[in-house]
Structures are given as C-alpha cells and as structure tokens.
Design a protein around this motif. Structure first.
Motif, PDB file in Angstrom:
ATOM      1  N   GLN A   1      37.150  56.546  36.933  1.00 42.11           N
ATOM      2  CA  GLN A   1      36.771  55.685  38.034  1.00 42.11           C
ATOM      3  C   GLN A   1      37.901  54.830  39.050  1.00 42.11           C
ATOM      4  O   GLN A   1      37.943  54.993  39.838  1.00 42.11           O
ATOM      5  N   SER A   2      38.728  54.470  37.938  1.00 41.26           N
ATOM      6  CA  SER A   2      39.732  53.509  38.706  1.00 41.26           C
ATOM      7  C   SER A   2      40.745  54.572  39.285  1.00 41.26           C
ATOM      8  O   SER A   2      41.243  54.235  40.263  1.00 41.26           O
ATOM      9  N   LEU A   3      41.175  55.584  38.464  1.00 38.27           N
ATOM     10  CA  LEU A   3      42.002  56.520  39.120  1.00 38.27           C
ATOM     11  C   LEU A   3      41.404  57.061  40.666  1.00 38.27           C
ATOM     12  O   LEU A   3      42.130  57.386  41.495  1.00 38.27           O
ATOM     13  N   ALA A   4      40.063  57.295  40.506  1.00 40.56           N
ATOM     14  CA  ALA A   4      39.219  57.862  41.778  1.00 40.56           C
ATOM     15  C   ALA A   4      39.512  56.612  42.898  1.00 40.56           C
ATOM     16  O   ALA A   4      39.718  57.098  44.267  1.00 40.56           O
ATOM     17  N   ARG A   5      39.474  55.562  42.579  1.00 36.85           N
ATOM     18  CA  ARG A   5      39.568  54.437  43.594  1.00 36.85           C
ATOM     19  C   ARG A   5      41.076  54.233  44.068  1.00 36.85           C
ATOM     20  O   ARG A   5      41.023  54.135  45.337  1.00 36.85           O
ATOM     21  N   LEU A   6      41.941  54.460  43.194  1.00 38.86           N
ATOM     22  CA  LEU A   6      43.288  54.494  43.549  1.00 38.86           C
ATOM     23  C   LEU A   6      43.606  55.783  44.725  1.00 38.86           C
ATOM     24  O   LEU A   6      44.295  55.672  45.849  1.00 38.86           O
ATOM     25  N   ARG A   7      43.175  56.916  44.168  1.00 38.24           N
ATOM     26  CA  ARG A   7      43.384  58.071  45.021  1.00 38.24           C
ATOM     27  C   ARG A   7      42.392  58.086  46.363  1.00 38.24           C
ATOM     28  O   ARG A   7      43.037  58.434  47.118  1.00 38.24           O
TER      29      ARG A   7
ATOM     30  N   ALA B   1      43.255  57.538  52.153  1.00 37.89           N
ATOM     31  CA  ALA B   1      43.001  56.954  53.336  1.00 37.89           C
ATOM     32  C   ALA B   1      44.248  56.370  54.052  1.00 37.89           C
ATOM     33  O   ALA B   1      43.969  56.188  55.574  1.00 37.89           O
ATOM     34  N   HIS B   2      45.184  56.066  53.428  1.00 39.68           N
ATOM     35  CA  HIS B   2      46.502  55.136  53.898  1.00 39.68           C
ATOM     36  C   HIS B   2      47.633  56.049  53.417  1.00 39.68           C
ATOM     37  O   HIS B   2      47.933  56.087  52.309  1.00 39.68           O
ATOM     38  N   ALA B   3      48.411  56.459  54.356  1.00 31.71           N
ATOM     39  CA  ALA B   3      49.670  57.147  54.292  1.00 31.71           C
ATOM     40  C   ALA B   3      50.724  56.465  53.527  1.00 31.71           C
ATOM     41  O   ALA B   3      50.628  54.991  54.215  1.00 31.71           O
ATOM     42  N   PRO B   4      51.447  56.589  52.597  1.00 36.72           N
ATOM     43  CA  PRO B   4      52.397  55.696  52.120  1.00 36.72           C
ATOM     44  C   PRO B   4      53.485  54.946  52.941  1.00 36.72           C
ATOM     45  O   PRO B   4      53.271  53.799  52.571  1.00 36.72           O
ATOM     46  N   SER B   5      53.694  55.480  53.853  1.00 37.13           N
ATOM     47  CA  SER B   5      54.684  54.779  54.898  1.00 37.13           C
ATOM     48  C   SER B   5      53.952  53.940  55.862  1.00 37.13           C
ATOM     49  O   SER B   5      54.615  53.102  56.528  1.00 37.13           O
ATOM     50  N   GLU B   6      52.768  54.119  55.959  1.00 35.50           N
ATOM     51  CA  GLU B   6      51.959  53.478  56.852  1.00 35.50           C
ATOM     52  C   GLU B   6      51.124  52.090  56.381  1.00 35.50           C
ATOM     53  O   GLU B   6      50.197  51.588  57.076  1.00 35.50           O
ATOM     54  N   VAL B   7      51.270  52.024  54.998  1.00 32.40           N
ATOM     55  CA  VAL B   7      50.369  50.869  54.439  1.00 32.40           C
ATOM     56  C   VAL B   7      51.091  49.339  54.732  1.00 32.40           C
ATOM     57  O   VAL B   7      52.179  49.090  54.452  1.00 32.40           O
ATOM     58  N   PRO B   8      50.462  48.640  55.515  1.00 30.59           N
ATOM     59  CA  PRO B   8      50.787  47.323  55.872  1.00 30.59           C
ATOM     60  C   PRO B   8      50.857  46.383  54.823  1.00 30.59           C
ATOM     61  O   PRO B   8      50.366  46.609  53.611  1.00 30.59           O
TER      62      PRO B   8
ATOM     63  N   SER C   1      49.566  43.689  54.091  1.00 28.62           N
ATOM     64  CA  SER C   1      48.424  43.120  53.545  1.00 28.62           C
ATOM     65  C   SER C   1      47.752  43.929  52.710  1.00 28.62           C
ATOM     66  O   SER C   1      46.861  43.636  51.984  1.00 28.62           O
ATOM     67  N   MET C   2      47.810  45.395  52.979  1.00 28.64           N
ATOM     68  CA  MET C   2      47.144  46.395  52.170  1.00 28.64           C
ATOM     69  C   MET C   2      47.940  46.606  50.858  1.00 28.64           C
ATOM     70  O   MET C   2      47.376  47.208  50.148  1.00 28.64           O
ATOM     71  N   GLN C   3      49.529  46.387  50.857  1.00 26.15           N
ATOM     72  CA  GLN C   3      49.867  46.631  49.672  1.00 26.15           C
ATOM     73  C   GLN C   3      49.456  45.967  48.375  1.00 26.15           C
ATOM     74  O   GLN C   3      49.491  46.456  47.270  1.00 26.15           O
ATOM     75  N   SER C   4      49.074  44.728  48.642  1.00 27.16           N
ATOM     76  CA  SER C   4      48.507  43.920  47.506  1.00 27.16           C
ATOM     77  C   SER C   4      47.293  44.456  47.138  1.00 27.16           C
ATOM     78  O   SER C   4      46.951  44.465  45.811  1.00 27.16           O
ATOM     79  N   ALA C   5      46.380  45.114  47.737  1.00 27.52           N
ATOM     80  CA  ALA C   5      45.171  45.618  47.630  1.00 27.52           C
ATOM     81  C   ALA C   5      45.516  46.879  46.664  1.00 27.52           C
ATOM     82  O   ALA C   5      44.991  47.337  45.824  1.00 27.52           O
ATOM     83  N   ARG C   6      46.620  47.995  47.134  1.00 32.73           N
ATOM     84  CA  ARG C   6      46.791  48.947  46.249  1.00 32.73           C
ATOM     85  C   ARG C   6      47.549  48.572  44.912  1.00 32.73           C
ATOM     86  O   ARG C   6      47.318  49.202  43.961  1.00 32.73           O
ATOM     87  N   ARG C   7      48.308  47.593  44.940  1.00 29.38           N
ATOM     88  CA  ARG C   7      48.904  47.009  43.570  1.00 29.38           C
ATOM     89  C   ARG C   7      47.714  46.793  42.823  1.00 29.38           C
ATOM     90  O   ARG C   7      47.748  46.987  41.520  1.00 29.38           O
ATOM     91  N   LYS C   8      46.886  46.024  43.204  1.00 28.54           N
ATOM     92  CA  LYS C   8      45.488  45.570  42.289  1.00 28.54           C
ATOM     93  C   LYS C   8      44.768  46.659  41.753  1.00 28.54           C
ATOM     94  O   LYS C   8      44.505  47.056  40.782  1.00 28.54           O
ATOM     95  N   LEU C   9      44.698  47.985  42.555  1.00 29.98           N
ATOM     96  CA  LEU C   9      44.311  49.147  42.254  1.00 29.98           C
ATOM     97  C   LEU C   9      45.091  49.862  40.973  1.00 29.98           C
ATOM     98  O   LEU C   9      44.196  50.482  40.181  1.00 29.98           O
ATOM     99  N   VAL C  10      46.318  49.761  40.994  1.00 30.77           N
ATOM    100  CA  VAL C  10      46.927  50.228  40.338  1.00 30.77           C
ATOM    101  C   VAL C  10      47.159  49.685  38.903  1.00 30.77           C
ATOM    102  O   VAL C  10      47.101  50.050  37.790  1.00 30.77           O
ATOM    103  N   LEU C  11      47.064  48.271  39.048  1.00 31.32           N
ATOM    104  CA  LEU C  11      47.062  47.498  37.943  1.00 31.32           C
ATOM    105  C   LEU C  11      45.745  47.654  37.113  1.00 31.32           C
ATOM    106  O   LEU C  11      45.414  47.623  36.014  1.00 31.32           O
TER     107      LEU C  11
END
Length: 124
Positions: free
Chosen positions: A45-51, A56-63, A65-75
C-alpha cells in the motif's frame, strides 16, 4: 468417533492429544504468518501511494511544496519496508533481496528503510 474406555465413552475429537508445547508452537507460527501478511500488505500500500504520486507528478515538475509530501511518502514506504524485513527475519527468512525484487522497491526507499517518519506537529 467415540472411544470406549470401561463404561465411559470419550469423544476422540473433543480433546487435542498433542502436547501443549506443540499447540503453542502452532499458534505462534500462525501469528507470525498473519503478521507477515499484514506487513507485506502495508508495504504494498505504501509503495502504491508513492507510485501514484509519481505517476501524477513528473519528477522535474514537482514544486517545492509537493516535494515534502513526496518525501513523507518515501519515508512511510521505508518504514513499512523495515517492518516487513524485521518480521521476515523474526520468522527465519533472512534474505531481503527477494523482497526488493518482488515488490520493486525503489532504491531511495531502501536507503531510508527503518527511518520513522517525523511525528506531525499538533495544530496550534
């Protein structure tokens, strides 16, 4: 099935004739398998949320403000991976390479395996 002992009938199926230690061992193994299943599903489930986030967000286009949300998903995925690996090792399954391949765990999740996500701050 009934067994006749003297004048008394004993229901053979009503008593487990295994030694208590065998019964306890069986129940421990059942709980280990159940916990392993729960940890595996939590990792999936956690890997699915990260994927989903990455899709939904291309790596080069992640603002920023969204990088912290992604970092939280990775953690969170790293923590779920850690819990799964620990449960597998407690069950005697020591090789984690199979998990990494089967679940296609990204290297960034593997690197932060075991790091607990920072607790959220209460609203003031």
């Amino acid at each position: 099935m009934r067994i006749r002992t003297g004048r008394h009938y004993i229901a053979a199926m009503s008593r487990d004739l295994r030694p208590p230690v065998d019964i306890l061992h069986y129940e421990i193994v059942q709980e280990q398998a159940s916990a392993l299943g729960r940890m595996g599903r939590a990792l999936e489930q956690s890997l699915a949320r990260l994927r989903e986030f990455d899709a939904a967000h291309a790596p080069s286009e992640v603002p920023a403000s969204m990088q912290s949300a992604r970092r939280k998903l990775v953690l969170e995925a790293g923590h779920a991976l850690w819990m799964f690996v620990v449960q597998r090792e407690a069950s005697g399954l020591r090789d984690s390479r199979h998990i990494m391949r089967t679940y296609n765990v990204p290297s960034e999740v593997q690197v932060c395996m075991g790091l607990a996500p920072a607790p959220s701050k209460p609203a003031s």
